[in-house]
Design an enzyme around this catalytic site. Structure first.
Site, short mmCIF file in Angstrom:
data_model
loop_
_atom_site.label_atom_id
_atom_site.label_comp_id
_atom_site.label_asym_id
_atom_site.label_seq_id
_atom_site.Cartn_x
_atom_site.Cartn_y
_atom_site.Cartn_z
N LYS A 85 0.85 -1.18 0.00
CA LYS A 85 0.00 0.00 0.00
C LYS A 85 0.89 1.24 0.00
O LYS A 85 1.88 1.30 0.72
CB LYS A 85 -0.90 -0.01 1.24
CG LYS A 85 -1.83 1.19 1.38
CD LYS A 85 -2.64 1.07 2.66
CE LYS A 85 -3.55 2.26 2.87
NZ LYS A 85 -4.35 2.15 4.12
N SER A 161 -9.05 2.77 3.32
CA SER A 161 -8.11 3.37 2.40
C SER A 161 -7.22 2.35 1.66
O SER A 161 -6.44 2.73 0.77
CB SER A 161 -7.20 4.35 3.16
OG SER A 161 -6.48 3.69 4.19
N SER A 185 -9.85 0.75 7.58
CA SER A 185 -9.26 0.82 6.24
C SER A 185 -8.72 -0.49 5.70
O SER A 185 -8.33 -0.55 4.53
CB SER A 185 -8.16 1.88 6.21
OG SER A 185 -8.71 3.16 6.30
#
Length: 487
Positions: A85, A161, A185
């Site tokens: 990520k 996210s 997230s």
């Protein structure tokens, strides 16, 4: 390896791919090249925003040439292609925009401790995944890189996210990818994309070398996977503390992967289908999925009782809003350093700019009160569950939401989170309390979209053991989204 074989590897989870490499059935280079084929086939998803193919190829070639794959010295996940990520999992020398136009030229100058552990486990890193600006949103549609598509539906967000990671795993590009979780997230994208998403308990992994914690302890880092065993194996790889960490979780009695095979003692489970925050009633399909999971757990010998821990929803929402405004000011300062000037308003998402402006006026007293409120609500939550071991709740109280809902400015940061919490429900409570929480893909809407069901407990071993039972009783391994890139 031909294209057909490369696509077929999409069906093999991380531990399965590692076993193939260890048995010399495939090389690390072949596993990586197969993943690159799948990534290219899934480009339209916009899940990966930074290609690191050259570094991945060099790492894979070194694994093959060293012979460590065959001896087991290269790590338990050696040779498995992996994506990071683009927020939190920094890799020295790699771009790190964090979804922000203000950081579009930023390059990480250090490698995060958790990434070092991934590398020590033998994971081959070859790209970075899309994320909303600074992880502020539970959807992934930053203006810098554009929206990530949900492999299940063009109309539904992949969540956020960690939405880029979730889309890449759900589509079969990789068996696992890293994520971070501050108000849901990891678990929100897991629910939206039909994956396993575990948020570890507070202190399980380290934020070294750059920080002691994230969002005053709300953030935890782990991964998105398709199988429970991969989640356990990855957690084993990153469990521990860095030098000088301010606190840490107790060392587990057993490796998490090993705990999956042990008999699970009867657990006292509280089940709740409503939401602790104001908002619409839980979608009936979500209620049905939670109740079905509860019935299966009851059949497996666990005690399942209705109930719901009560918290002060206003106090929680206020505190989370304040902590986010302060965090955004810190990232604004990073942008100033990277750009060599103050960033312009048009270099931020509109909702981020609201948080930054509020952060500039947040007082020390308000910040201290927010931390105190988090601690007070943690005690209230834990006291309500003192006679139970596990909380069983929805991950989202709705079906996967549409784009353009969870990233819009609402005038104030608190109003922004009111909209988020009306959709996510319980997820932020695990961040506030520091409990471990896990989303499992245990349901499907009438439209064929995934439904996540969430388990919360003070430790991960209990959740993983229950998840393994549910994976056997309510299997999801054969579900494939329309934008599956595998053979």
């Amino acid at each position: 390896m031909d294209t057909a074989a490369a696509l077929e590897l999409a069906h093999v989870d991380a531990l399965g791919q590692a076993a193939l490499a260890a048995a010399a059935e495939v090389s690390a280079v072949e596993l990586l090249e197969a993943a690159i084929v799948r990534l290219e086939a899934g480009r339209a998803l916009n899940a990966v925003v930074t290609d690191l193919f050259d570094r991945g190829r060099a790492q894979a070639a070194e694994l093959d040439e060293s012979g460590a794959l065959r001896t087991g010295q290269a790590g338990p996940l050696a040779g498995v292609p992996f994506l990071l990520k683009d927020l939190g999992a920094s890799l020295a020398g790699a771009p790190e925009a964090m979804g922000s136009r203000a950081l579009r030229s930023h390059v990480a100058d250090e490698t995060a401790w958790i990434v070092e552990r991934y590398l020590a486990a033998g994971l081959v890193i070859f790209g970075k995944t899309n994320t909303p600006e600074w992880g502020n949103h539970c959807t992934t549609e930053p203006s810098l890189f554009g929206a990530t598509a949900n492999p299940w539906s063009a109309a539904a967000t992949p969540g956020g996210s960690s939405g880029g990671s979730a889309a890449a795993v759900a589509a079969g590009i990789v068996p696992a990818a890293s994520g971070g979780d501050g108000t849901g997230s990891i678990r929100v994208p897991a629910a939206c994309c039909g994956l396993v998403g575990l948020k570890p308990r507070r202190g399980r992994t380290s934020f070294a070398p750059g920080a002691g914690h994230g969002l005053e302890g709300l953030v935890n880092e782990h991964a998105l996977t398709r199988t429970v065993r991969d989640s356990a194996a990855l957690l084993d790889a990153v469990t521990g503390t860095g030098v000088g960490d301010p606190y840490s979780a107790p060392t587990p009695a057993l490796p998490f992967l090993e705990s999956l095979t042990r008999e699970v003692p009867p657990q006292r489970i509280m089940i709740a289908t409503g939401s602790p925050f104001p908002g619409p009633a839980t979608d009936p399909a979500v209620v049905g999925a939670v109740e079905r999971a509860g019935a299966v757990l009851q059949e497996l010998g666990h005690s399942v009782e209705p109930g719901a821990p009560t918290i002060d929803a206003d106090a929680v929402a206020d505190a989370i809003a304040v902590l986010h405004t302060v965090s955004n000011v810190a990232l604004h300062q990073l942008a100033c350093e990277v750009l060599g000037r103050p960033p312009r308003e048009d270099e931020f998402e509109p909702s981020t700019w609201v948080m930054v402006r509020e952060g500039f006026t947040t007082t020390g007293v308000e910040y201290a009160d927010a931390i105190a409120a988090v601690h007070a609500q943690t005690r209230r939550f834990a006291a309500a569950l003192r006679n139970h071991d596990v909380l069983l709740v929805p991950t989202l109280v709705t079906a996967p939401p549409p784009y353009g809902l969870l990233d819009q400015p609402r005038g104030t940061t608190r109003a922004f989170f009111d909209v988020e919490f009306a959709t996510t429900g319980w997820t932020s409570l695990a961040n506030v309390t520091g409990w471990a929480a896990m989303s499992l893909p245990l349901g499907v809407t009438d439209e064929g979209l995934p439904i996540g069901v969430q388990l919360m407990a003070p430790d991960e071993a209990t959740l993983l053991a229950l998840a393994a039972q549910l994976e056997t009783a309510l299997p999801w391994a054969d579900r494939r989204p329309p934008q599956w890139v595998g053979g």
